[in-house]
Design an enzyme around this catalytic site. Structure first.
Site, short mmCIF file in Angstrom:
data_model
loop_
_atom_site.label_atom_id
_atom_site.label_comp_id
_atom_site.label_asym_id
_atom_site.label_seq_id
_atom_site.Cartn_x
_atom_site.Cartn_y
_atom_site.Cartn_z
N HIS A 9 0.87 -1.19 0.00
CA HIS A 9 0.00 0.00 0.00
C HIS A 9 0.90 1.23 0.00
O HIS A 9 1.31 1.72 1.05
CB HIS A 9 -0.91 -0.04 1.23
CG HIS A 9 -1.95 1.04 1.25
ND1 HIS A 9 -3.15 0.92 1.91
CD2 HIS A 9 -1.97 2.28 0.69
CE1 HIS A 9 -3.85 2.03 1.77
NE2 HIS A 9 -3.16 2.88 1.03
N GLU A 192 -11.57 2.97 5.41
CA GLU A 192 -10.61 3.86 6.07
C GLU A 192 -11.45 4.94 6.76
O GLU A 192 -11.50 5.03 7.97
CB GLU A 192 -9.65 4.49 5.05
CG GLU A 192 -8.67 5.50 5.67
CD GLU A 192 -7.90 6.30 4.62
OE1 GLU A 192 -8.34 6.36 3.46
OE2 GLU A 192 -6.88 6.91 4.99
N ASP A 270 1.70 4.00 2.81
CA ASP A 270 0.70 4.86 2.18
C ASP A 270 1.35 6.01 1.39
O ASP A 270 1.63 5.84 0.21
CB ASP A 270 -0.28 5.40 3.23
CG ASP A 270 -1.68 5.68 2.67
OD1 ASP A 270 -1.90 5.45 1.48
OD2 ASP A 270 -2.55 6.12 3.44
N ASP A 271 1.56 7.17 2.03
CA ASP A 271 2.20 8.32 1.37
C ASP A 271 3.36 8.78 2.26
O ASP A 271 3.25 9.77 2.99
CB ASP A 271 1.19 9.47 1.19
CG ASP A 271 0.03 9.07 0.30
OD1 ASP A 271 0.21 8.99 -0.92
OD2 ASP A 271 -1.05 8.79 0.85
ZN LIG Z 1 -3.75 4.80 0.35
#
Ligand SMILES: [Zn+2]
Length: 330
Positions: A9, A192, A270-271
């Site tokens: 992810h 989420e 994620d980021d």
């Molecule tokens: Zn994401």
């Protein structure tokens, strides 16, 4: 933490560090609304989803050429490798680039160039996952999949990301059916910010094999039982959850309860440029905040390789799993 792991992810656009943003801005003649990397770094301290998304999309303006995308991916792979990532399945958002006039082929060929030499350069095997922006229309997603057809040899799966609430998975039934017909694997962000019902829709209507985030399944015991029984992997992103206020603080994260429930949890970044850490940093953070023991950490790493799309290369999966078992915690 150098524990061998797969990252499942990871949004490549979310790996843009301030230094590279400035370097690309200069090369491409793009003016950023920040004077220095320090000023930009300070802007990365946003405190809600909208301010994150504003900055995230504004900075993409610096990504224009194949070289830019190749450099972005190469920088991520180097950082990931340094934190024990052995295999990465990388999301990208073509619509965020085509909307500002960058052809989808430029994006895919640039990323693909970095990915195809990654194993040699960084010791990280890779796959690419094309994501649809769920706040755009279903027609736009279909058009994007169509535009990607000449590049399918570089793409292993489709995904669904961006603002979740108000954009249920069912909206994308048709494009997921089209992706299935093209032989692509399927994942989607669900649960989420959105309700457990979105997770059910992702499974039942889109036919996803993994759920990205999926945290809110914990509100629905029947859904948890189903996810456990079917061994559906969840790609959790603990530092992201704290920065976007999905959980108040890391010590409140449901990961231990999810593991105890028997859910197939994985830990990802994620980021990472925006959320305070790469994959190994996320492992360190949950170990410290949630007092995970080495066997729990090893389970998370084992889960990541079991959840990876490596069905065409079981020998490789077995090799990675053996590295997890052999890892010595200090
Ligand atoms: Zn994401």
């Amino acid at each position: 933490m150098h524990l061998p792991k797969a990252e499942l992810h990871l949004h490549i656009e979310g790996t843009l560090e301030p230094e590279l943003a400035f370097a690309l801005a200069e090369r491409n003649g793009v003016t950023l609304p920040y004077a220095t990397t320090e000023e930009l770094r300070a802007a990365y301290q946003f405190d809600d989803l909208q301010s994150f998304l504003d900055l995230y999309y504004a900075l993409m303006a610096v990504l224009r050429t194949e070289d830019d995308f190749a450099e972005l991916a190469d920088a991520y792979l180097a950082r990931a490798a340094a934190q024990g990532v052995r295999h990465a399945e990388i999301f990208f958002d073509p619509q965020a680039h085509t909307a500002r006039g960058v052809p989808i082929g430029t994006v895919i060929e640039g990323l693909g160039r970095a990915l195809e030499r990654s194993e040699e350069t960084h010791g990280v095997s890779t796959q690419l996952i094309l994501c649809f922006l769920r706040d755009l229309s279903a027609e736009s997603a279909l058009g994007t999949l169509d535009a990607a057809k000449p590049y399918l040899h570089r793409i292993s799966a489709v995904g669904l990301d961006s603002a979740e609430v108000g954009h249920p998975p069912a909206k994308f039934r048709e494009v997921y059916e089209a992706a299935t017909a093209l032989g692509l694997r399927k994942v989607a962000h669900a649960g989420e910010e959105g309700p457990p019902e979105y997770i059910r829709e992702a499974l039942d209507i889109l036919g996803v094999e993994r759920v990205d985030h999926g945290l809110r399944c914990m509100e629905d015991p029947e859904l948890v039982a189903r996810l456990v029984a079917d061994r559906v992997p969840l790609t959790l992103c603990p530092l992201s959850n704290v920065r976007l206020r999905t959980v108040d603080k890391l010590t409140d994260h449901p990961l231990p309860a999810m593991l105890a429930a028997g859910l197939h949890c994985t830990v990802n970044s994620d980021d990472p440029a925006y959320f305070g850490g790469y994959a190994g940093d996320n492992f360190d953070a949950v170990r410290d905040a949630l007092a995970l023991d080495p066997e729990q950490l090893r389970t998370l790493a084992r889960n990541s390789f079991e959840a990876a799309f490596l069905d065409h290369d079981e020998e490789r999966r077995a090799r990675y799993l053996a590295e997890v078992e052999a890892y010595a915690f200090d």
